[in-house]
Motif scaffolding. Structure first.
Motif, mmCIF file in Angstrom:
data_model
loop_
_atom_site.group_PDB
_atom_site.id
_atom_site.type_symbol
_atom_site.label_atom_id
_atom_site.label_comp_id
_atom_site.label_asym_id
_atom_site.label_seq_id
_atom_site.Cartn_x
_atom_site.Cartn_y
_atom_site.Cartn_z
ATOM 1 N N ALA A 1 33.397 41.458 33.129
ATOM 2 C CA ALA A 1 32.746 41.375 34.437
ATOM 3 C C ALA A 1 31.284 41.756 34.330
ATOM 4 N N GLY A 2 30.452 40.963 34.980
ATOM 5 C CA GLY A 2 29.033 41.255 35.002
ATOM 6 C C GLY A 2 28.693 42.223 36.124
ATOM 7 N N PRO A 3 27.452 42.642 36.182
ATOM 8 C CA PRO A 3 27.033 43.620 37.195
ATOM 9 C C PRO A 3 27.086 43.079 38.622
ATOM 10 N N ARG A 4 27.164 41.773 38.764
ATOM 11 C CA ARG A 4 27.216 41.170 40.108
ATOM 12 C C ARG A 4 28.591 41.294 40.752
ATOM 13 N N LEU A 5 29.650 41.471 39.966
ATOM 14 C CA LEU A 5 31.002 41.449 40.518
ATOM 15 C C LEU A 5 31.230 42.635 41.444
ATOM 16 N N ARG A 6 31.485 42.343 42.719
ATOM 17 C CA ARG A 6 31.684 43.384 43.733
ATOM 18 C C ARG A 6 33.030 43.293 44.429
ATOM 19 N N TRP A 7 33.695 42.136 44.378
ATOM 20 C CA TRP A 7 34.964 41.945 45.069
ATOM 21 C C TRP A 7 35.989 41.371 44.100
ATOM 22 N N ILE A 8 37.176 41.972 44.095
ATOM 23 C CA ILE A 8 38.290 41.478 43.287
ATOM 24 C C ILE A 8 39.480 41.289 44.221
ATOM 25 N N PHE A 9 39.989 40.066 44.263
ATOM 26 C CA PHE A 9 41.180 39.757 45.039
ATOM 27 C C PHE A 9 42.316 39.524 44.048
ATOM 28 N N CYS A 10 43.257 40.446 43.986
ATOM 29 C CA CYS A 10 44.391 40.307 43.069
ATOM 30 C C CYS A 10 45.355 39.286 43.662
ATOM 31 N N ALA A 11 45.662 38.266 42.880
ATOM 32 C CA ALA A 11 46.401 37.119 43.395
ATOM 33 C C ALA A 11 47.595 36.767 42.519
ATOM 34 N N HIS A 12 48.407 35.882 43.041
ATOM 35 C CA HIS A 12 49.562 35.328 42.316
ATOM 36 C C HIS A 12 50.455 36.451 41.794
ATOM 37 N N ILE A 13 50.713 37.427 42.644
ATOM 38 C CA ILE A 13 51.495 38.610 42.291
ATOM 39 C C ILE A 13 52.978 38.276 42.413
ATOM 40 N N SER A 14 53.702 38.436 41.323
ATOM 41 C CA SER A 14 55.124 38.108 41.297
ATOM 42 C C SER A 14 55.910 38.999 42.257
ATOM 43 N N GLU A 15 56.794 38.385 43.015
ATOM 44 C CA GLU A 15 57.678 39.150 43.900
ATOM 45 C C GLU A 15 58.819 39.805 43.127
ATOM 46 N N ASN A 16 59.127 39.283 41.936
ATOM 47 C CA ASN A 16 60.254 39.793 41.154
ATOM 48 C C ASN A 16 59.852 40.632 39.953
ATOM 49 N N ALA A 17 58.585 40.600 39.575
ATOM 50 C CA ALA A 17 58.185 41.276 38.340
ATOM 51 C C ALA A 17 56.895 42.073 38.509
ATOM 52 N N ASN A 18 56.624 42.516 39.746
ATOM 53 C CA ASN A 18 55.407 43.296 39.987
ATOM 54 C C ASN A 18 55.568 44.071 41.278
ATOM 55 N N THR A 19 54.728 45.069 41.450
ATOM 56 C CA THR A 19 54.682 45.821 42.704
ATOM 57 C C THR A 19 53.222 46.107 43.032
ATOM 58 N N THR A 20 52.981 46.358 44.295
ATOM 59 C CA THR A 20 51.631 46.738 44.728
ATOM 60 C C THR A 20 51.152 47.954 43.951
ATOM 61 N N GLU A 21 52.025 48.919 43.786
ATOM 62 C CA GLU A 21 51.653 50.159 43.092
ATOM 63 C C GLU A 21 51.241 49.893 41.648
ATOM 64 N N ARG A 22 51.948 49.000 40.987
ATOM 65 C CA ARG A 22 51.615 48.701 39.582
ATOM 66 C C ARG A 22 50.304 47.928 39.469
ATOM 67 N N VAL A 23 50.063 47.019 40.398
ATOM 68 C CA VAL A 23 48.788 46.298 40.398
ATOM 69 C C VAL A 23 47.645 47.284 40.603
ATOM 70 N N LEU A 24 47.769 48.139 41.593
ATOM 71 C CA LEU A 24 46.712 49.110 41.884
ATOM 72 C C LEU A 24 46.496 50.071 40.724
ATOM 73 N N ALA A 25 47.560 50.520 40.081
ATOM 74 C CA ALA A 25 47.423 51.431 38.942
ATOM 75 C C ALA A 25 46.653 50.779 37.802
ATOM 76 N N ALA A 26 46.898 49.499 37.570
ATOM 77 C CA ALA A 26 46.205 48.799 36.488
ATOM 78 C C ALA A 26 44.759 48.492 36.844
ATOM 79 N N MET A 27 44.519 48.095 38.085
ATOM 80 C CA MET A 27 43.199 47.612 38.478
ATOM 81 C C MET A 27 42.250 48.710 38.969
ATOM 82 N N ALA A 28 42.767 49.816 39.430
ATOM 83 C CA ALA A 28 41.903 50.885 39.966
ATOM 84 C C ALA A 28 40.829 51.346 38.973
#
Length: 136
Positions: free
Chosen positions: A87-114
């Motif tokens: 990511a370059g210095p311009r990147l200010r917004w990240i929209f996490c997408a295509h999140i599996s309903e069977n193999a992911n959770t909000t908590e796991r996405v946030l833990a990885a991306m935070a």
């Protein structure tokens, strides 16, 4: 883009000096994806699965192999690594997408991306639901 579909693309849209990228169904991170990430102000990026949850999911073995393979989808960890490394210095917004309903959770996405979104706005998309309007 390496996904096993014939019509898979990632793209960036630019208006004035603002660039928004859409990156889903990647499978693996390629050089064109890395180059695009460096120039974006905002990105919709697949955080498809957590590897541990995918392995425990109800999916049949062949599908798990496909998702984990180069023609599949990026995991939370792979998406976070792409942002951290490219990511370059311009990147200010990240929209996490295509999140599996069977193999992911909000908590796991946030833990990885935070850790890679400290100075960025992070939003998770939901299946079949529009995201709230965003002013860039």
């Amino acid at each position: 883009v390496s996904h096993d579909g014939r019509e898979t693309v990632s793209y960036a849209v630019q208006r004035n000096n603002f660039r928004f990228g859409v990156m889903t169904d990647l499978g693996v991170v390629t050089d064109p994806v890395r180059r695009m990430m460096r120039s974006l102000d905002a990105v919709s990026l697949e955080t498809n699965h957590d590897v541990e949850l995918l392995r425990m999911s109800p999916y049949p073995p062949f599908l798990k192999r496909r998702i984990l393979g180069p023609g599949g989808h990026l995991s939370n960890a792979q998406a976070a690594a792409l942002v951290r490394e490219e990511a370059g210095p311009r990147l200010r917004w990240i929209f996490c997408a295509h999140i599996s309903e069977n193999a992911n959770t909000t908590e796991r996405v946030l833990a990885a991306m935070a850790p890679v979104s400290e100075d960025r706005e992070l939003r998770l998309t939901e299946h079949r639901a529009p995201i709230a309007p965003v002013e860039f």
